[in-house]
Design a protein around this motif. Structure first.
Motif, PDB file in Angstrom:
ATOM      1  N   ALA A   1       2.706  19.983   6.765  1.00  0.00           N
ATOM      2  CA  ALA A   1       2.652  19.469   5.390  1.00  0.00           C
ATOM      3  C   ALA A   1       4.024  19.620   4.750  1.00  0.00           C
ATOM      4  O   ALA A   1       4.433  20.697   4.375  1.00  0.00           O
ATOM      5  N   ARG A   2       4.739  18.507   4.670  1.00  0.00           N
ATOM      6  CA  ARG A   2       6.049  18.534   4.038  1.00  0.00           C
ATOM      7  C   ARG A   2       6.408  17.128   3.586  1.00  0.00           C
ATOM      8  O   ARG A   2       5.849  16.148   4.049  1.00  0.00           O
ATOM      9  N   THR A   3       7.344  17.077   2.716  1.00  0.00           N
ATOM     10  CA  THR A   3       7.846  15.817   2.205  1.00  0.00           C
ATOM     11  C   THR A   3       9.259  15.647   2.740  1.00  0.00           C
ATOM     12  O   THR A   3      10.020  16.592   2.802  1.00  0.00           O
ATOM     13  N   VAL A   4       9.583  14.433   3.159  1.00  0.00           N
ATOM     14  CA  VAL A   4      10.915  14.144   3.675  1.00  0.00           C
ATOM     15  C   VAL A   4      11.626  13.249   2.663  1.00  0.00           C
ATOM     16  O   VAL A   4      11.136  12.168   2.336  1.00  0.00           O
ATOM     17  N   VAL A   5      12.753  13.729   2.159  1.00  0.00           N
ATOM     18  CA  VAL A   5      13.523  12.974   1.174  1.00  0.00           C
ATOM     19  C   VAL A   5      14.761  12.431   1.870  1.00  0.00           C
ATOM     20  O   VAL A   5      15.515  13.172   2.493  1.00  0.00           O
ATOM     21  N   ARG A   6      14.944  11.103   1.774  1.00  0.00           N
ATOM     22  CA  ARG A   6      16.058  10.436   2.447  1.00  0.00           C
ATOM     23  C   ARG A   6      16.822   9.598   1.427  1.00  0.00           C
ATOM     24  O   ARG A   6      16.231   9.039   0.513  1.00  0.00           O
TER      25      ARG A   6
ATOM     26  N   ILE B   1      11.184   8.517  -0.092  1.00  0.00           N
ATOM     27  CA  ILE B   1      10.426   9.743   0.125  1.00  0.00           C
ATOM     28  C   ILE B   1       9.225   9.448   1.010  1.00  0.00           C
ATOM     29  O   ILE B   1       8.476   8.506   0.759  1.00  0.00           O
ATOM     30  N   LEU B   2       9.048  10.273   2.049  1.00  0.00           N
ATOM     31  CA  LEU B   2       7.904  10.159   2.952  1.00  0.00           C
ATOM     32  C   LEU B   2       6.966  11.332   2.726  1.00  0.00           C
ATOM     33  O   LEU B   2       7.414  12.477   2.617  1.00  0.00           O
ATOM     34  N   VAL B   3       5.665  11.048   2.695  1.00  0.00           N
ATOM     35  CA  VAL B   3       4.643  12.089   2.600  1.00  0.00           C
ATOM     36  C   VAL B   3       3.666  11.838   3.741  1.00  0.00           C
ATOM     37  O   VAL B   3       2.785  10.987   3.644  1.00  0.00           O
ATOM     38  N   PRO B   4       3.831  12.568   4.856  1.00  0.00           N
ATOM     39  CA  PRO B   4       2.965  12.352   6.025  1.00  0.00           C
ATOM     40  C   PRO B   4       1.513  12.736   5.746  1.00  0.00           C
ATOM     41  O   PRO B   4       1.248  13.684   5.001  1.00  0.00           O
TER      42      PRO B   4
ATOM     43  N   PHE C   1       4.745   6.459   1.391  1.00  0.00           N
ATOM     44  CA  PHE C   1       6.164   6.514   1.058  1.00  0.00           C
ATOM     45  C   PHE C   1       6.359   5.942  -0.331  1.00  0.00           C
ATOM     46  O   PHE C   1       5.512   5.238  -0.860  1.00  0.00           O
ATOM     47  N   LEU C   2       7.478   6.284  -0.898  1.00  0.00           N
ATOM     48  CA  LEU C   2       7.857   5.668  -2.162  1.00  0.00           C
ATOM     49  C   LEU C   2       9.376   5.624  -2.254  1.00  0.00           C
ATOM     50  O   LEU C   2      10.084   6.358  -1.558  1.00  0.00           O
ATOM     51  N   VAL C   3       9.848   4.718  -3.072  1.00  0.00           N
ATOM     52  CA  VAL C   3      11.263   4.587  -3.368  1.00  0.00           C
ATOM     53  C   VAL C   3      11.402   4.854  -4.859  1.00  0.00           C
ATOM     54  O   VAL C   3      10.635   4.316  -5.665  1.00  0.00           O
TER      55      VAL C   3
ATOM     56  N   ARG D   1       0.817  -1.228   0.000  1.00  0.00           N
ATOM     57  CA  ARG D   1       0.000   0.000   0.000  1.00  0.00           C
ATOM     58  C   ARG D   1       0.846   1.272   0.000  1.00  0.00           C
ATOM     59  O   ARG D   1       0.307   2.366  -0.007  1.00  0.00           O
ATOM     60  N   ASN D   2       2.169   1.110   0.071  1.00  0.00           N
ATOM     61  CA  ASN D   2       3.094   2.252   0.178  1.00  0.00           C
ATOM     62  C   ASN D   2       2.760   3.117   1.388  1.00  0.00           C
ATOM     63  O   ASN D   2       2.801   4.335   1.323  1.00  0.00           O
ATOM     64  N   ARG D   3       2.461   2.467   2.508  1.00  0.00           N
ATOM     65  CA  ARG D   3       2.118   3.167   3.742  1.00  0.00           C
ATOM     66  C   ARG D   3       3.177   2.887   4.804  1.00  0.00           C
ATOM     67  O   ARG D   3       3.799   1.817   4.822  1.00  0.00           O
ATOM     68  N   TYR D   4       3.377   3.858   5.678  1.00  0.00           N
ATOM     69  CA  TYR D   4       4.295   3.693   6.798  1.00  0.00           C
ATOM     70  C   TYR D   4       3.664   4.276   8.052  1.00  0.00           C
ATOM     71  O   TYR D   4       2.743   5.085   7.978  1.00  0.00           O
TER      72      TYR D   4
END
Length: 164
Positions: free
Chosen positions: A113-118, A105-108, A95-97, A72-75
């Protein structure tokens, strides 16, 4: 609309960073490895250039138990001491890779409201390690450092379940 904008911004940023991070990538990751354990525990946090020094106490926001659902691309993230969810504070979402398997990449769903790129460093059945730039000791006025966050499959007494 705002969430969609955040996702597209994250994807654009990931696309720009991918060529740089792919040169630093030392292992080939596979997103299915996230499903190899129902829970992952942060085992170590270190600053680039000092892998022998664990600084988990300086970065509590990245420490905990995490659950990943690649189907589901969920975290969702949880506190390691209580097992309580961090969902309401931005600790859950999508999330997605990236296709080159170098960027995570995380999208809470909630929270700021922000995206976290790791940058993915290691992702296999025994280890999940990412890195990202943050202010030293998570103090906004400090210079940025790259931290490495290491996780291992968790088999301890705390059982978590996703909220969404």
């Amino acid at each position: 609309m705002r969430k969609c904008h955040a996702v597209f911004t994250g994807l654009l940023l990931a696309g720009l960073l991918a060529p740089l991070s792919s040169q630093a990538q030392s292992t080939n990751s596979d997103i299915r490895a996230l499903a190899s354990s129902p829970q992952w525990l942060t085992t170590k946090v270190y600053i680039e250039g000092a892998p022998q020094i664990d600084v988990k106490d300086k970065y509590p926001g990245v420490v905990g138990i995490s659950m990943w659902d690649p189907e589901r691309n969920r975290y969702e993230f949880f506190y390691a001491d209580t097992g309580l969810s961090k969902y309401d504070n931005g600790g859950g979402g999508y999330f997605l890779v990236t296709g080159d398997k170098t960027t995570h990449i995380l999208v809470p769903d909630k929270g700021p409201a922000r995206t976290v790129v790791r940058r993915l460093e290691v992702l296999n059945n025994q280890e999940f390690t990412y890195s990202r730039e943050v202010p030293r000791d998570m103090v906004e006025t400090n210079e940025k450092v790259r931290i490495y966050v290491v996780h291992a499959p968790y088999n301890g007494p705390i059982k978590t379940s996703t909220s969404h």
